[in-house]
Scaffold this motif. Sequence first.
Motif, PDB file in Angstrom:
ATOM      1  N   GLY B 174       0.840  -1.199   0.000  1.00  0.00           N
ATOM      2  CA  GLY B 174       0.000   0.000   0.000  1.00  0.00           C
ATOM      3  C   GLY B 174       0.869   1.241   0.000  1.00  0.00           C
ATOM      4  O   GLY B 174       0.578   2.225  -0.690  1.00  0.00           O
ATOM      5  N   GLY B 175       1.970   1.186   0.764  1.00  0.00           N
ATOM      6  CA  GLY B 175       2.923   2.289   0.805  1.00  0.00           C
ATOM      7  C   GLY B 175       3.547   2.511  -0.572  1.00  0.00           C
ATOM      8  O   GLY B 175       3.761   3.642  -0.999  1.00  0.00           O
ATOM      9  N   LEU B 176       3.826   1.416  -1.290  1.00  0.00           N
ATOM     10  CA  LEU B 176       4.396   1.538  -2.652  1.00  0.00           C
ATOM     11  C   LEU B 176       3.417   2.228  -3.594  1.00  0.00           C
ATOM     12  O   LEU B 176       3.801   3.049  -4.423  1.00  0.00           O
ATOM     13  N   LEU B 177       2.122   1.888  -3.453  1.00  0.00           N
ATOM     14  CA  LEU B 177       1.102   2.533  -4.302  1.00  0.00           C
ATOM     15  C   LEU B 177       1.037   4.026  -3.993  1.00  0.00           C
ATOM     16  O   LEU B 177       0.895   4.849  -4.893  1.00  0.00           O
ATOM     17  N   ASN B 178       1.177   4.361  -2.740  1.00  0.00           N
ATOM     18  CA  ASN B 178       1.219   5.774  -2.345  1.00  0.00           C
ATOM     19  C   ASN B 178       2.408   6.463  -2.993  1.00  0.00           C
ATOM     20  O   ASN B 178       2.284   7.546  -3.557  1.00  0.00           O
ATOM     21  N   GLU B 179       3.549   5.792  -2.862  1.00  0.00           N
ATOM     22  CA  GLU B 179       4.794   6.363  -3.369  1.00  0.00           C
ATOM     23  C   GLU B 179       4.730   6.577  -4.885  1.00  0.00           C
ATOM     24  O   GLU B 179       5.208   7.571  -5.401  1.00  0.00           O
ATOM     25  N   ALA B 180       4.086   5.627  -5.565  1.00  0.00           N
ATOM     26  CA  ALA B 180       4.012   5.693  -7.029  1.00  0.00           C
ATOM     27  C   ALA B 180       3.223   6.904  -7.514  1.00  0.00           C
ATOM     28  O   ALA B 180       3.394   7.354  -8.652  1.00  0.00           O
ATOM     29  N   THR B 181       2.348   7.429  -6.654  1.00  0.00           N
ATOM     30  CA  THR B 181       1.514   8.558  -7.086  1.00  0.00           C
ATOM     31  C   THR B 181       1.777   9.815  -6.246  1.00  0.00           C
ATOM     32  O   THR B 181       1.115  10.834  -6.437  1.00  0.00           O
ATOM     33  N   ALA B 182       2.742   9.757  -5.357  1.00  0.00           N
ATOM     34  CA  ALA B 182       2.912  10.834  -4.381  1.00  0.00           C
ATOM     35  C   ALA B 182       3.408  12.134  -4.996  1.00  0.00           C
ATOM     36  O   ALA B 182       3.011  13.220  -4.585  1.00  0.00           O
ATOM     37  N   SER B 183       4.260  12.008  -6.013  1.00  0.00           N
ATOM     38  CA  SER B 183       4.903  13.227  -6.531  1.00  0.00           C
ATOM     39  C   SER B 183       4.011  14.007  -7.496  1.00  0.00           C
ATOM     40  O   SER B 183       4.408  15.015  -8.039  1.00  0.00           O
ATOM     41  N   GLY B 184       2.805  13.544  -7.711  1.00  0.00           N
ATOM     42  CA  GLY B 184       1.915  14.238  -8.654  1.00  0.00           C
ATOM     43  C   GLY B 184       1.919  13.568 -10.010  1.00  0.00           C
ATOM     44  O   GLY B 184       0.935  13.645 -10.744  1.00  0.00           O
ATOM     45  N   THR B 185       3.012  12.869 -10.338  1.00  0.00           N
ATOM     46  CA  THR B 185       3.030  12.081 -11.574  1.00  0.00           C
ATOM     47  C   THR B 185       3.041  10.601 -11.174  1.00  0.00           C
ATOM     48  O   THR B 185       3.497  10.260 -10.090  1.00  0.00           O
ATOM     49  N   VAL B 186       2.545   9.775 -12.057  1.00  0.00           N
ATOM     50  CA  VAL B 186       2.435   8.358 -11.713  1.00  0.00           C
ATOM     51  C   VAL B 186       3.688   7.603 -12.151  1.00  0.00           C
ATOM     52  O   VAL B 186       4.088   7.696 -13.325  1.00  0.00           O
ATOM     53  N   ASP B 187       4.283   6.895 -11.195  1.00  0.00           N
ATOM     54  CA  ASP B 187       5.390   5.998 -11.527  1.00  0.00           C
ATOM     55  C   ASP B 187       4.749   4.689 -11.989  1.00  0.00           C
ATOM     56  O   ASP B 187       4.384   3.830 -11.180  1.00  0.00           O
ATOM     57  N   VAL B 188       4.580   4.593 -13.319  1.00  0.00           N
ATOM     58  CA  VAL B 188       3.797   3.487 -13.888  1.00  0.00           C
ATOM     59  C   VAL B 188       4.393   2.132 -13.526  1.00  0.00           C
ATOM     60  O   VAL B 188       3.675   1.193 -13.177  1.00  0.00           O
ATOM     61  N   VAL B 189       5.707   2.018 -13.579  1.00  0.00           N
ATOM     62  CA  VAL B 189       6.362   0.728 -13.300  1.00  0.00           C
ATOM     63  C   VAL B 189       6.092   0.299 -11.860  1.00  0.00           C
ATOM     64  O   VAL B 189       5.650  -0.822 -11.592  1.00  0.00           O
ATOM     65  N   LEU B 190       6.312   1.234 -10.932  1.00  0.00           N
ATOM     66  CA  LEU B 190       6.103   0.909  -9.513  1.00  0.00           C
ATOM     67  C   LEU B 190       4.627   0.621  -9.238  1.00  0.00           C
ATOM     68  O   LEU B 190       4.291  -0.357  -8.557  1.00  0.00           O
ATOM     69  N   THR B 192       2.233  -0.375 -11.339  1.00  0.00           N
ATOM     70  CA  THR B 192       1.794  -1.639 -11.944  1.00  0.00           C
ATOM     71  C   THR B 192       2.365  -2.825 -11.175  1.00  0.00           C
ATOM     72  O   THR B 192       1.665  -3.806 -10.911  1.00  0.00           O
ATOM     73  N   THR B 193       3.639  -2.726 -10.792  1.00  0.00           N
ATOM     74  CA  THR B 193       4.260  -3.834 -10.057  1.00  0.00           C
ATOM     75  C   THR B 193       3.532  -4.077  -8.738  1.00  0.00           C
ATOM     76  O   THR B 193       3.257  -5.229  -8.372  1.00  0.00           O
ATOM     77  N   ALA B 194       3.223  -2.964  -8.036  1.00  0.00           N
ATOM     78  CA  ALA B 194       2.532  -3.099  -6.749  1.00  0.00           C
ATOM     79  C   ALA B 194       1.158  -3.760  -6.941  1.00  0.00           C
ATOM     80  O   ALA B 194       0.769  -4.662  -6.187  1.00  0.00           O
ATOM     81  N   VAL B 195       0.421  -3.321  -7.973  1.00  0.00           N
ATOM     82  CA  VAL B 195      -0.917  -3.894  -8.233  1.00  0.00           C
ATOM     83  C   VAL B 195      -0.784  -5.375  -8.590  1.00  0.00           C
ATOM     84  O   VAL B 195      -1.551  -6.218  -8.084  1.00  0.00           O
ATOM     85  N   VAL B 196       0.212  -5.684  -9.435  1.00  0.00           N
ATOM     86  CA  VAL B 196       0.407  -7.094  -9.828  1.00  0.00           C
ATOM     87  C   VAL B 196       0.752  -7.943  -8.605  1.00  0.00           C
ATOM     88  O   VAL B 196       0.261  -9.065  -8.449  1.00  0.00           O
ATOM     89  N   MET B 197       1.582  -7.384  -7.716  1.00  0.00           N
ATOM     90  CA  MET B 197       1.948  -8.148  -6.506  1.00  0.00           C
ATOM     91  C   MET B 197       0.710  -8.466  -5.667  1.00  0.00           C
ATOM     92  O   MET B 197       0.562  -9.583  -5.144  1.00  0.00           O
ATOM     93  N   ILE B 198      -0.186  -7.459  -5.551  1.00  0.00           N
ATOM     94  CA  ILE B 198      -1.431  -7.690  -4.790  1.00  0.00           C
ATOM     95  C   ILE B 198      -2.237  -8.805  -5.460  1.00  0.00           C
ATOM     96  O   ILE B 198      -2.715  -9.736  -4.808  1.00  0.00           O
ATOM     97  N   LEU B 199      -2.342  -8.708  -6.804  1.00  0.00           N
ATOM     98  CA  LEU B 199      -3.119  -9.723  -7.530  1.00  0.00           C
ATOM     99  C   LEU B 199      -2.518 -11.124  -7.359  1.00  0.00           C
ATOM    100  O   LEU B 199      -3.242 -12.111  -7.192  1.00  0.00           O
ATOM    101  N   VAL B 200      -1.175 -11.180  -7.385  1.00  0.00           N
ATOM    102  CA  VAL B 200      -0.508 -12.489  -7.225  1.00  0.00           C
ATOM    103  C   VAL B 200      -0.802 -13.066  -5.846  1.00  0.00           C
ATOM    104  O   VAL B 200      -1.187 -14.233  -5.708  1.00  0.00           O
ATOM    105  N   VAL B 201      -0.655 -12.226  -4.812  1.00  0.00           N
ATOM    106  CA  VAL B 201      -0.888 -12.726  -3.444  1.00  0.00           C
ATOM    107  C   VAL B 201      -2.347 -13.149  -3.284  1.00  0.00           C
ATOM    108  O   VAL B 201      -2.644 -14.218  -2.733  1.00  0.00           O
TER     109      VAL B 201
END
Lengths: 249, 223
Positions: B174-190, B192-201
């Motif tokens: 959840g913290g990674l998802l925050n971080e990916a969008t925190a700066s105002g622009t979306v870190d797409v790699v981070l 997507t990876t975080a979302v995929v990790m949630i889906l895998v688990v």
Amino acid sequence: MDTIVEVKNLTKKYFFTSPTVLKNVSLDVVEGEFLCFVGPSGCGKSTLIRLISGLEKPTSGQVYYKKKIVKGINPEISMVFQSFALLPWLTIKENVEFGAKMSGGIDWAEQHWVRGSLFTVGLNKVSDMYPRELSGGMRQRVGIARALVRDPKVLILDEPFSQLDLITAGELRSEALEIWQSRNLTVIMVSHLIEEAVQLADRIVIMDAGEIKKIVSMNLRRPRHKGGKEFLEVVGEIEKIMGLKDEDQ
Amino acid sequence: MDSNLLDLFFWQTVLWATGLSVVRILVSYLICLFAGIVVAIWLASSAKAERIAVPIFDLVQNIPPLAFYPIAILVFMKANLIEGSAIFVLVTVMLWPLLFGLIGAAKQIPLDIKYAARIFGAKGSKYIRYVILPAVFPAVVTSSIVSWGIGWNLLVVAEWIRYGQTDIRLQGVGGLLNEATASGTVDVVLFTTAVVMILVVVSLLHVFIWRPLLRKSENYKFD
């Protein structure tokens, strides 16, 4: 024969505002007899057997078992339920052993009893199956075996055959009679079928609106055949008492 | 952190964060499960308790959990327990499906089963162990699935704690998802990876935990 269960001035009301389910009911159950309660739905017959078994407490009055006041569950009284009441997560054998397990453990003597009870009701070959894998008749046989394992003195049957088809119900009635006779049990049964009561009972207690309307003693010899003239006369007499038939019919 | 899929450190961080999130939800879930079972047993054994407690629980569950958040943060921060506040938030949302699922299941145990259990000598702890717990097992499984789902949903909030002027970001997916969008622009790699990790688990949990338990729970259902 001695009185085994004595019901004295029993009244039962569930809440202060709810109607009285049983009104000052008194009755003696004689050791070794087959007693049957009949009456319409809501007449209090199921409540009465719950009070006798110690499952519920009376509002006033007392139930005595062998002259002692019934204050709770009595291990000498066992019960068979209308809905079978088997635990679905246990095998047939585990269901039958349930009572022994609850009272500490299962020693060799109890295992012998379990095997004997399963054999009595013809379930020794399906003891590792689960209730859902059995027919209604087989499930009720498990219910009977579970009740017999405790070696009860009194066996209470709460409409035990009402969820079964006609043929299976007929078979189980005969088996119930055999068990009653061979084990020298006192049987207290609840039924809404007059013919069933006439076929099985020594005495029929007719109940209505929480009261005993009349107790009819059976003089018919066993085995009793449903189509017989005397059998039908007794059925007709009970129907009249219950108000299901006009006096002149 | 550099969001580079070829960077070993990136994967170490993501996997570690995912593991921490799973542990966080698991701890919250176990607290909820314990509370749910205790309350269900209590209510199953007392009709009066049920009449009083269920409306109160219904009332409390309708208070938005985030309303508790500032108070919880204050309490846990003062006690220097950052993890405590995250678990508190998760518990406030994961508890209700388990609690109401278990109360409902305990109430639905057929009367004849209760009578039979008593007639054949089940009372006290034996009644709980051999009758109530197996009887509510199917509800435990289905409610747990819903509870975990809600836990994953609230993870983003639970892992990013604002205390006064300070942001405290817990390590977690959840913290990674925050971080990916925190700066105002979306870190797409981070992201997507975080979302995929949630889906895998979630998928692994479904295949190896929930599906076998759902199958097993079929044996525990009353007709």
